[in-house]
Design a protein around this motif. Structure first.
Motif, PDB file in Angstrom:
ATOM      1  N   GLY A  88      49.197  16.245  37.062  1.00  0.00           N
ATOM      2  CA  GLY A  88      49.249  15.767  35.540  1.00  0.00           C
ATOM      3  C   GLY A  88      50.603  15.880  34.957  1.00  0.00           C
ATOM      4  O   GLY A  88      50.874  15.580  33.808  1.00  0.00           O
ATOM      5  N   LEU A  89      51.601  16.480  35.604  1.00  0.00           N
ATOM      6  CA  LEU A  89      52.941  16.328  34.999  1.00  0.00           C
ATOM      7  C   LEU A  89      53.469  14.982  34.731  1.00  0.00           C
ATOM      8  O   LEU A  89      53.875  14.774  33.699  1.00  0.00           O
ATOM      9  N   THR A  90      53.122  14.179  35.766  1.00  0.00           N
ATOM     10  CA  THR A  90      53.541  12.605  35.424  1.00  0.00           C
ATOM     11  C   THR A  90      52.479  11.592  35.860  1.00  0.00           C
ATOM     12  O   THR A  90      51.639  12.122  36.751  1.00  0.00           O
ATOM     13  N   LEU A  91      52.381  10.798  35.166  1.00  0.00           N
ATOM     14  CA  LEU A  91      51.247   9.653  35.186  1.00  0.00           C
ATOM     15  C   LEU A  91      52.093   8.437  35.738  1.00  0.00           C
ATOM     16  O   LEU A  91      52.974   7.949  35.092  1.00  0.00           O
ATOM     17  N   TYR A  92      51.131   7.586  36.711  1.00  0.00           N
ATOM     18  CA  TYR A  92      51.769   6.541  37.224  1.00  0.00           C
ATOM     19  C   TYR A  92      50.783   5.262  37.180  1.00  0.00           C
ATOM     20  O   TYR A  92      49.549   5.738  37.345  1.00  0.00           O
ATOM     21  N   GLN A  93      50.930   4.182  36.246  1.00  0.00           N
ATOM     22  CA  GLN A  93      49.869   3.043  35.978  1.00  0.00           C
ATOM     23  C   GLN A  93      49.608   2.663  37.302  1.00  0.00           C
ATOM     24  O   GLN A  93      50.321   2.055  38.060  1.00  0.00           O
ATOM     25  N   ARG A  94      48.245   2.166  37.283  1.00  0.00           N
ATOM     26  CA  ARG A  94      47.755   1.498  38.328  1.00  0.00           C
ATOM     27  C   ARG A  94      47.081   0.412  37.710  1.00  0.00           C
ATOM     28  O   ARG A  94      46.168   0.126  36.919  1.00  0.00           O
ATOM     29  N   PRO A  95      47.312  -0.818  38.022  1.00  0.00           N
ATOM     30  CA  PRO A  95      46.986  -2.163  37.424  1.00  0.00           C
ATOM     31  C   PRO A  95      45.337  -2.317  37.540  1.00  0.00           C
ATOM     32  O   PRO A  95      44.947  -2.085  38.560  1.00  0.00           O
ATOM     33  N   LEU A  96      44.789  -2.878  36.563  1.00  0.00           N
ATOM     34  CA  LEU A  96      43.433  -3.303  36.359  1.00  0.00           C
ATOM     35  C   LEU A  96      43.640  -4.683  35.897  1.00  0.00           C
ATOM     36  O   LEU A  96      44.421  -5.046  35.079  1.00  0.00           O
ATOM     37  N   VAL A  97      42.756  -5.650  36.463  1.00  0.00           N
ATOM     38  CA  VAL A  97      42.674  -7.185  35.918  1.00  0.00           C
ATOM     39  C   VAL A  97      41.329  -7.244  35.139  1.00  0.00           C
ATOM     40  O   VAL A  97      40.167  -7.042  35.907  1.00  0.00           O
ATOM     41  N   ALA A  98      41.282  -7.932  34.107  1.00  0.00           N
ATOM     42  CA  ALA A  98      40.278  -8.217  33.512  1.00  0.00           C
ATOM     43  C   ALA A  98      40.594  -9.449  32.375  1.00  0.00           C
ATOM     44  O   ALA A  98      41.648  -9.696  32.134  1.00  0.00           O
ATOM     45  N   GLU A  99      39.487 -10.042  32.099  1.00  0.00           N
ATOM     46  CA  GLU A  99      39.715 -11.144  31.136  1.00  0.00           C
ATOM     47  C   GLU A  99      40.156 -10.746  29.801  1.00  0.00           C
ATOM     48  O   GLU A  99      40.776 -11.677  29.066  1.00  0.00           O
ATOM     49  N   HIS A 100      39.861  -9.528  29.280  1.00  0.00           N
ATOM     50  CA  HIS A 100      40.099  -9.214  28.076  1.00  0.00           C
ATOM     51  C   HIS A 100      40.849  -7.534  28.384  1.00  0.00           C
ATOM     52  O   HIS A 100      40.894  -7.202  29.132  1.00  0.00           O
ATOM     53  N   ASN A 101      41.491  -7.550  27.195  1.00  0.00           N
ATOM     54  CA  ASN A 101      42.169  -6.048  27.044  1.00  0.00           C
ATOM     55  C   ASN A 101      41.051  -4.879  26.966  1.00  0.00           C
ATOM     56  O   ASN A 101      40.891  -4.437  26.042  1.00  0.00           O
ATOM     57  N   VAL A 102      40.321  -4.572  28.048  1.00  0.00           N
ATOM     58  CA  VAL A 102      39.272  -3.718  28.256  1.00  0.00           C
ATOM     59  C   VAL A 102      39.755  -2.255  27.835  1.00  0.00           C
ATOM     60  O   VAL A 102      40.962  -1.754  28.233  1.00  0.00           O
ATOM     61  N   SER A 103      38.955  -1.591  27.154  1.00  0.00           N
ATOM     62  CA  SER A 103      39.210  -0.041  27.019  1.00  0.00           C
ATOM     63  C   SER A 103      38.595   0.838  27.571  1.00  0.00           C
ATOM     64  O   SER A 103      37.168   0.601  28.139  1.00  0.00           O
ATOM     65  N   VAL A 104      39.152   1.159  28.674  1.00  0.00           N
ATOM     66  CA  VAL A 104      38.530   1.964  29.824  1.00  0.00           C
ATOM     67  C   VAL A 104      38.077   3.489  29.333  1.00  0.00           C
ATOM     68  O   VAL A 104      38.983   4.198  28.944  1.00  0.00           O
ATOM     69  N   SER A 105      36.907   4.014  29.326  1.00  0.00           N
ATOM     70  CA  SER A 105      36.440   5.013  28.781  1.00  0.00           C
ATOM     71  C   SER A 105      36.033   6.011  29.781  1.00  0.00           C
ATOM     72  O   SER A 105      35.559   7.203  29.318  1.00  0.00           O
ATOM     73  N   GLY A 106      35.656   5.657  30.853  1.00  0.00           N
ATOM     74  CA  GLY A 106      34.914   6.936  31.836  1.00  0.00           C
ATOM     75  C   GLY A 106      35.644   6.225  33.260  1.00  0.00           C
ATOM     76  O   GLY A 106      35.922   5.327  33.764  1.00  0.00           O
ATOM     77  N   ILE A 107      35.704   7.606  33.926  1.00  0.00           N
ATOM     78  CA  ILE A 107      36.329   7.336  35.375  1.00  0.00           C
ATOM     79  C   ILE A 107      35.586   8.451  36.206  1.00  0.00           C
ATOM     80  O   ILE A 107      35.442   9.647  35.661  1.00  0.00           O
ATOM     81  N   ASP A 108      35.293   8.302  37.414  1.00  0.00           N
ATOM     82  CA  ASP A 108      34.611   9.367  38.441  1.00  0.00           C
ATOM     83  C   ASP A 108      35.061   8.930  39.820  1.00  0.00           C
ATOM     84  O   ASP A 108      35.120   7.945  39.973  1.00  0.00           O
ATOM     85  N   PHE A 109      34.929  10.014  40.650  1.00  0.00           N
ATOM     86  CA  PHE A 109      35.294   9.670  42.036  1.00  0.00           C
ATOM     87  C   PHE A 109      34.123  10.334  42.899  1.00  0.00           C
ATOM     88  O   PHE A 109      33.565  11.783  42.422  1.00  0.00           O
ATOM     89  N   GLY A 110      33.685   9.649  43.980  1.00  0.00           N
ATOM     90  CA  GLY A 110      32.742  10.305  44.696  1.00  0.00           C
ATOM     91  C   GLY A 110      33.286  11.316  45.954  1.00  0.00           C
ATOM     92  O   GLY A 110      32.582  11.996  46.234  1.00  0.00           O
ATOM     93  N   ASP A 111      34.622  10.835  46.537  1.00  0.00           N
ATOM     94  CA  ASP A 111      35.129  11.542  47.323  1.00  0.00           C
ATOM     95  C   ASP A 111      36.720  11.305  46.982  1.00  0.00           C
ATOM     96  O   ASP A 111      37.109  10.555  46.038  1.00  0.00           O
ATOM     97  N   ASP A 112      37.596  11.553  47.995  1.00  0.00           N
ATOM     98  CA  ASP A 112      39.018  11.340  47.678  1.00  0.00           C
ATOM     99  C   ASP A 112      39.716   9.887  47.899  1.00  0.00           C
ATOM    100  O   ASP A 112      40.457   9.648  47.464  1.00  0.00           O
ATOM    101  N   LEU A 113      38.392   9.075  48.133  1.00  0.00           N
ATOM    102  CA  LEU A 113      38.802   7.556  48.450  1.00  0.00           C
ATOM    103  C   LEU A 113      38.199   6.692  47.310  1.00  0.00           C
ATOM    104  O   LEU A 113      38.626   5.738  46.889  1.00  0.00           O
ATOM    105  N   HIS A 114      36.710   6.951  47.054  1.00  0.00           N
ATOM    106  CA  HIS A 114      36.045   6.036  46.270  1.00  0.00           C
ATOM    107  C   HIS A 114      35.801   6.483  44.987  1.00  0.00           C
ATOM    108  O   HIS A 114      35.356   7.552  44.589  1.00  0.00           O
ATOM    109  N   GLY A 115      36.444   5.643  44.177  1.00  0.00           N
ATOM    110  CA  GLY A 115      36.217   5.913  42.617  1.00  0.00           C
ATOM    111  C   GLY A 115      35.419   4.655  41.944  1.00  0.00           C
ATOM    112  O   GLY A 115      35.607   3.430  42.361  1.00  0.00           O
ATOM    113  N   VAL A 116      35.018   4.990  40.492  1.00  0.00           N
ATOM    114  CA  VAL A 116      34.585   3.850  39.541  1.00  0.00           C
ATOM    115  C   VAL A 116      35.127   4.229  38.261  1.00  0.00           C
ATOM    116  O   VAL A 116      35.110   5.131  37.724  1.00  0.00           O
ATOM    117  N   ALA A 117      35.608   3.088  37.489  1.00  0.00           N
ATOM    118  CA  ALA A 117      36.260   3.388  36.159  1.00  0.00           C
ATOM    119  C   ALA A 117      35.271   2.243  35.204  1.00  0.00           C
ATOM    120  O   ALA A 117      35.023   1.202  35.964  1.00  0.00           O
TER     121      ALA A 117
END
Length: 647
Positions: A389-418
């Motif tokens: 958490g010391l430094t943050l690196y943006q990861r691109p998301l593509v959407a038709e609108h400027n979505v507010s991303v309000s939730g995120i979770d991971f099932g393992d170290d590879l698979h996640g959903v936002a």
């Protein structure tokens, strides 16, 4: 003053909350010695970026920007060392362009200055200034070989034949009678070059820039940048979405210069709102970048140009560097008011953000190990950290609108959903390096979804989420394939659902507005509303087993010891502001709550008593908590604030 007064009153109240009523013996509030530290602030945010450099292997990257700022990465943008050219920082001068002759020797140009390094950017020495070429901005610098660096500033072409140590000024007299300035240049070799101005006249040289011949241009637009292909064709971009290239045909009797204008495809809906700032051509690959995230690429040497959404950003790009199979695009994200950089590979079909830091509020957090975590927020914000958490690196998301991303979770170290506004769902299968937007047909529902608020994995493939449709119906979403396909279920309650917690694929709880607590024992097929005794909006819920759980929200903290059938309410006085956003317990006794004004409450007796931690550390509202285990816990919130537990 009112905010400070209310916060102070709340602090006093919370310290004594859990005490007996007046006249009774005071109850001691147990503590455990844990504390918190702030690990991310605005000091970690990139300023506006104007230039960049990347090595051919994609590992060594420089970013340059406002007030002498630069940052260096030697691992492809995973980690950065920020610094400043001290004299430029003191003068408020920005770095606008860069090129290197080798890994040690390089030149940067900026506001009325040129600096040189011979130790790979460790130190920078002033090589030329306004005393040499006037009060002009150095717009471009290029190394052409054999120790020769060229540059432009105002109406001057600048030459160095000793690796940038000293500079010769070649003034373009033709421009003295005009209001035009030099915009860009490029060379095919040491001698043959082309230079564009802000007017209808460009210039040609065949002697390394010692003399320049004016040439009337027929591009049809104002040029901003020019780059040379290997065969001597010059490509120009500018205040349009078209790209022009210059070719020369020679016959026995004549030499003909012609310009060809190439539109980009697919056509933009409002092309007049876009422009292209920079262009680069190497072999068959070409790239041009512009405002509002516009990136166009060519894979046929500039004959055709295609727009790509792969970078997944609305940033205004001001610079692009090309080396080998890598492209580095930099600029500024005007929505977030911070610098932005992204790295493209695989013919520029795959991009990853290499920016660090953010000014945006952070609305949710998850970690997959002690170092690797993710934060999300408004305006398509999704950040990955590799250092806890010391430094943050943006990861691109593509959407038709400027979505507010309000939730995120991971099932393992590879698979996640936002998840976020407009029913947007994003998935990753590579540890959060790249994210894919789930198409609407994979989320079938009779009406539009207004917002998906939170998401939770209950095993590596089963993932649940909650939200609200546009008619106000509380909805429950579930997926059995790590988020690729979804089923949407109406819970039967017309209320906004805000958060959820599941102990297994079958048993779980949802909380929401109007004191709502729903429980399922069949994986969400049916829901039972449980009495809570409050109308307070509930923002979060956490259970440690099928009996013991807690919820928090507006003016209330709730506790149950029978799976939610009965709730004990610790009510905050109505005339005091006490909005709590998230709650987490690591066992039946130990838990934390975060809320507005930087409040962090802690209990070590199962919520019977609470005391405040980190008082005065921050006044930023805190929105989310995540506990990897009992000693690795993070909190995040507005103004890019991240805190970490000190056990």
């Amino acid at each position: 003053m009112r905010r400070i007064l209310l916060a102070s009153l709340l602090a006093v109240m919370l310290v004594f909350w859990g005490c007996e009523k007046p006249g009774e013996e005071e109850k001691e509030v147990p503590t455990d010695g844990t504390s918190w530290e702030i690990i991310h602030t605005n000091e970690s945010v990139l300023p506006t970026l104007y230039a960049g450099y990347i090595s051919s292997d994609g590992q060594r990257i420089f970013l340059f920007g406002d007030k002498g700022f630069f940052a260096v990465s030697t691992d492809g943008g995973l980690t950065w060392t920020p610094d400043t050219v001290a004299d430029m920082a003191d003068s408020g001068y920005s770095i606008r362009c860069v090129d290197f002759a080798d890994e040690n020797t390089g030149v940067i140009g900026g506001d009325m200055t040129i600096y040189r390094t011979t130790d790979g950017g460790e130190t920078w020495t002033l090589a030329a200034s306004q005393a040499d070429f006037g009060e002009a901005r150095v717009r471009k610098v290029k190394y052409v070989g054999n120790g020769k660096f060229y540059a432009i500033a105002g109406a001057n072409f600048l030459r160095s034949t000793d690796y940038g140590a000293t500079w010769e000024v070649v003034h373009i007299d033709y421009l003295d009678s005009t209001s035009y300035g030099l915009m860009s240049f490029d060379f095919v070799d040491e001698d043959n070059g082309y230079m564009i101005s802000s007017g209808p006249v460009n210039f040609i040289t065949t002697d390394g820039g010692l003399t320049w011949i004016p040439e009337r241009t027929e591009m049809g637009f104002h040029g901003y940048d020019v780059d040379a292909a290997d065969d001597g064709t010059y490509f120009v971009c500018g205040d349009t979405t078209k790209i022009a290239y210059r070719t020369v045909s020679v016959s026995d009797t004549d030499t003909t210069v012609s310009w060809t204008t190439v539109p980009i495809s697919p056509t933009l809906t409002h092309p007049e709102a876009y422009l292209l700032e920079r262009i680069k051509i190497e072999g068959s690959l070409g790239i041009a970048v512009g405002n509002d995230g516009l990136v166009v690429i060519s894979t046929d040497g500039g004959e055709t140009w295609q727009r790509t959404d792969a970078p997944g950003t609305y940033a205004d790009f001001s610079y692009v560097a090309l080396a080998g199979d890598y492209a580095l695009a930099v600029g500024v994200d005007n929505i977030r008011a911070e610098g932005f950089a992204t790295l493209g590979t695989s013919n520029f079909s795959v991009w990853k953000g290499v920016s660090y830091g953010t000014r945006m509020e952070l609305d949710d957090v998850v970690f997959v190990d002690e170092q690797t975590g993710f934060f999300v927020g408004k305006e398509l914000s999704l950040f990955k950290t590799y250092d806890g958490g010391l430094t943050l690196y943006q990861r691109p998301l593509v959407a038709e609108h400027n979505v507010s991303v309000s939730g995120i979770d991971f099932g393992d170290d590879l698979h996640g959903v936002a998840v976020g506004s407009d029913g947007a769902i994003f998935t990753t299968s590579d540890g959060g390096e790249t994210w894919t937007t789930v198409p609407e047909e994979n989320i079938p529902y009779d009406t539009d979804i207004d917002h998906i608020n939170k998401v939770r994995f209950v095993d590596p493939t089963t993932v649940y989420a909650v939200g609200t449709d546009i008619d106000g119906n509380g909805i429950f979403l579930r997926s059995s394939d790590a988020g690729e396909n979804w089923e949407v279920i109406q819970t039967g309650y017309n209320v906004e659902l805000l958060n959820l917690d599941f102990l297994s694929p079958t048993v779980g709880w949802i909380v929401g507005e109007m004191g709502t607590v729903l429980k399922t024992t069949d994986g969400g097929d049916t829901w039972e509303r449980l009495p809570t005794g409050t109308n307070a909006g509930l923002n979060a819920v956490d259970f440690v087993d099928e009996n013991h759980g807690w919820a928090c929200g507006s003016f209330a903290i709730l506790k149950t010891t029978d799976g939610g059938q009965n709730w004990q309410i610790a009510q905050i006085e109505d005339n005091l502001f006490a909005l709590f956003h998230d709650i987490v317990f690591v066992d039946r006794n130990t838990g934390w709550i975060v809320g507005d004004f930087g409040y962090i409450l802690h209990t070590v007796d199962g919520g019977e008593t609470w005391y405040r931690q980190a008082a005065g550390m921050t006044e930023s509202d805190l929105y989310a908590l995540y506990a990897l285990d009992a000693t690795h816990i993070w909190a995040c919130g507005e103004l890019r604030t991240i805190l970490k537990l000190v056990p």
